[in-house]
Design a protein around this motif. Structure first.
Motif, PDB file in Angstrom:
ATOM      1  N   ARG A  21      -6.367   2.732   5.783  1.00 29.87           N
ATOM      2  CA  ARG A  21      -5.064   3.316   6.637  1.00 29.87           C
ATOM      3  C   ARG A  21      -4.526   3.681   5.079  1.00 29.87           C
ATOM      4  NH1 ARG A  21      -2.294  -0.102  10.314  1.00 29.87           N
ATOM      5  NH2 ARG A  21      -3.769   1.000  11.375  1.00 29.87           N
ATOM      6  N   TRP A  22      -4.179   4.979   4.561  1.00 29.89           N
ATOM      7  CA  TRP A  22      -2.808   5.704   3.822  1.00 29.89           C
ATOM      8  C   TRP A  22      -1.860   4.904   3.520  1.00 29.89           C
ATOM      9  CZ3 TRP A  22       0.928   8.329   2.367  1.00 29.89           C
ATOM     10  CH2 TRP A  22       0.969   8.405   0.915  1.00 29.89           C
ATOM     11  N   ILE A  23      -1.245   3.442   2.146  1.00 28.91           N
ATOM     12  CA  ILE A  23       0.075   3.631   2.309  1.00 28.91           C
ATOM     13  C   ILE A  23       0.391   4.422   1.632  1.00 28.91           C
ATOM     14  CG2 ILE A  23      -0.184   1.551   3.511  1.00 28.91           C
ATOM     15  CD1 ILE A  23      -0.668  -0.287   0.818  1.00 28.91           C
ATOM     16  N   ARG A  24       2.045   4.561   1.265  1.00 30.63           N
ATOM     17  CA  ARG A  24       2.820   5.518  -0.122  1.00 30.63           C
ATOM     18  C   ARG A  24       2.630   3.789  -1.478  1.00 30.63           C
ATOM     19  NH1 ARG A  24       4.853   9.212  -0.219  1.00 30.63           N
ATOM     20  NH2 ARG A  24       5.175   9.845   1.596  1.00 30.63           N
ATOM     21  N   GLY A  25       2.085   4.540  -2.244  1.00 37.74           N
ATOM     22  CA  GLY A  25       2.297   2.984  -3.075  1.00 37.74           C
ATOM     23  C   GLY A  25       3.613   2.883  -3.777  1.00 37.74           C
ATOM     24  N   HIS A  26       3.784   1.663  -4.601  1.00 35.59           N
ATOM     25  CA  HIS A  26       5.271   1.447  -5.195  1.00 35.59           C
ATOM     26  C   HIS A  26       6.434   1.836  -3.942  1.00 35.59           C
ATOM     27  CE1 HIS A  26       3.406   0.991  -8.616  1.00 35.59           C
ATOM     28  NE2 HIS A  26       2.075   2.247  -8.449  1.00 35.59           N
ATOM     29  N   ASN A  27       5.730   1.120  -2.635  1.00 40.35           N
ATOM     30  CA  ASN A  27       7.021   1.296  -1.396  1.00 40.35           C
ATOM     31  C   ASN A  27       7.174  -0.046  -1.109  1.00 40.35           C
ATOM     32  OD1 ASN A  27       8.617   3.350  -0.550  1.00 40.35           O
ATOM     33  ND2 ASN A  27       7.098   3.531   1.136  1.00 40.35           N
ATOM     34  N   ASN A  28       7.588  -0.742  -1.581  1.00 38.87           N
ATOM     35  CA  ASN A  28       8.113  -1.932  -1.345  1.00 38.87           C
ATOM     36  C   ASN A  28       6.947  -3.154  -0.727  1.00 38.87           C
ATOM     37  OD1 ASN A  28      10.225  -2.293  -3.396  1.00 38.87           O
ATOM     38  ND2 ASN A  28      11.094  -1.431  -1.936  1.00 38.87           N
ATOM     39  N   HIS A  29       5.295  -2.657  -0.407  1.00 43.11           N
ATOM     40  CA  HIS A  29       4.158  -3.210   0.753  1.00 43.11           C
ATOM     41  C   HIS A  29       4.167  -4.081  -0.002  1.00 43.11           C
ATOM     42  CE1 HIS A  29       0.791  -3.496   2.752  1.00 43.11           C
ATOM     43  NE2 HIS A  29       1.499  -2.834   3.536  1.00 43.11           N
ATOM     44  N   ILE A  30       4.440  -5.326   0.670  1.00 48.20           N
ATOM     45  CA  ILE A  30       3.950  -6.784   0.224  1.00 48.20           C
ATOM     46  C   ILE A  30       2.895  -6.901  -0.661  1.00 48.20           C
ATOM     47  CG2 ILE A  30       4.187  -9.315  -0.202  1.00 48.20           C
ATOM     48  CD1 ILE A  30       5.876  -9.226   1.647  1.00 48.20           C
ATOM     49  N   GLN A  31       1.856  -6.640  -0.059  1.00 45.08           N
ATOM     50  CA  GLN A  31       0.089  -6.331  -0.834  1.00 45.08           C
ATOM     51  C   GLN A  31      -0.180  -5.460  -1.511  1.00 45.08           C
ATOM     52  OE1 GLN A  31       1.045  -7.053   2.870  1.00 45.08           O
ATOM     53  NE2 GLN A  31      -0.112  -8.495   4.013  1.00 45.08           N
ATOM     54  N   ASN A  32       0.961  -4.588  -1.574  1.00 44.27           N
ATOM     55  CA  ASN A  32      -0.820  -2.912  -2.171  1.00 44.27           C
ATOM     56  C   ASN A  32       1.192  -3.340  -3.432  1.00 44.27           C
ATOM     57  OD1 ASN A  32       1.207  -0.016  -3.328  1.00 44.27           O
ATOM     58  ND2 ASN A  32      -0.794  -0.263  -2.334  1.00 44.27           N
TER      59      ASN A  32
END
Length: 154
Positions: free
Chosen positions: A119-130
């Motif tokens: 699953r791609w998630i946007r970086g530096h987007n306040n996703h806690i684990q990322n």
């Protein structure tokens, strides 16, 4: 009984690209209070290598076979290469003229031991684990004793 499910969050960093780099991993066992963090820094590498190596090393850490894995990454390079099937085409052609062939070969060995989805998630987007993976990767790239990325070729 269903297969165990593990969520793997990864991020890579390189300062200079190529330059000093590192990766960060957060692994969570779904439905259990299991959470582990890992990181490693390298003297001279690239961002793409660190993004991919994070996934490879995370998969290698799984002790059980046949685990369902969901990898969360902010790397389109990694996510698209697998989800769009590019890596399997590269494999058929012997990874001819492909960057990071050493890591892609390692990835495929580990990938085939489990049921892995991305699953791609946007970086530096306040996703806690990322965000945590990013902090681990950057910190690893700044360690005093960095490892040699043996497979890196300029």
């Amino acid at each position: 009984m269903t297969n165990p499910v593990v969520h793997i969050y990864t991020d890579g960093a390189a300062r200079g690209n190529p330059g000093p780099g590192g990766y960060g991993i957060v692994m969570e066992w779904v439905g259990k209070p299991y959470r582990k963090e890992f990181s490693k820094g390298f003297k001279h590498t690239t961002n793409n290598r660190m993004e991919l190596l994070a996934v490879v090393d995370a998969l290698k850490k799984l002790k059980k076979q046949d685990v369902s894995i969901l990898v969360f990454t902010d790397s389109k390079y990694v996510a698209d290469s697998v989800k769009k099937g590019w890596v399997f085409g590269w494999e058929k052609k012997g990874f001819k003229d492909r960057k990071n062939a050493d890591l892609w070969k390692e990835f495929l060995v580990e990938y085939r031991k489990h049921k892995v989805d991305f699953r791609w998630i946007r970086g530096h987007n306040n996703h806690i684990q990322n965000e945590r993976c990013d902090a681990l990767a950057v910190a690893a790239s700044k360690e005093k004793r960095l490892h040699i990325d043996e497979g890196f070729v300029e």
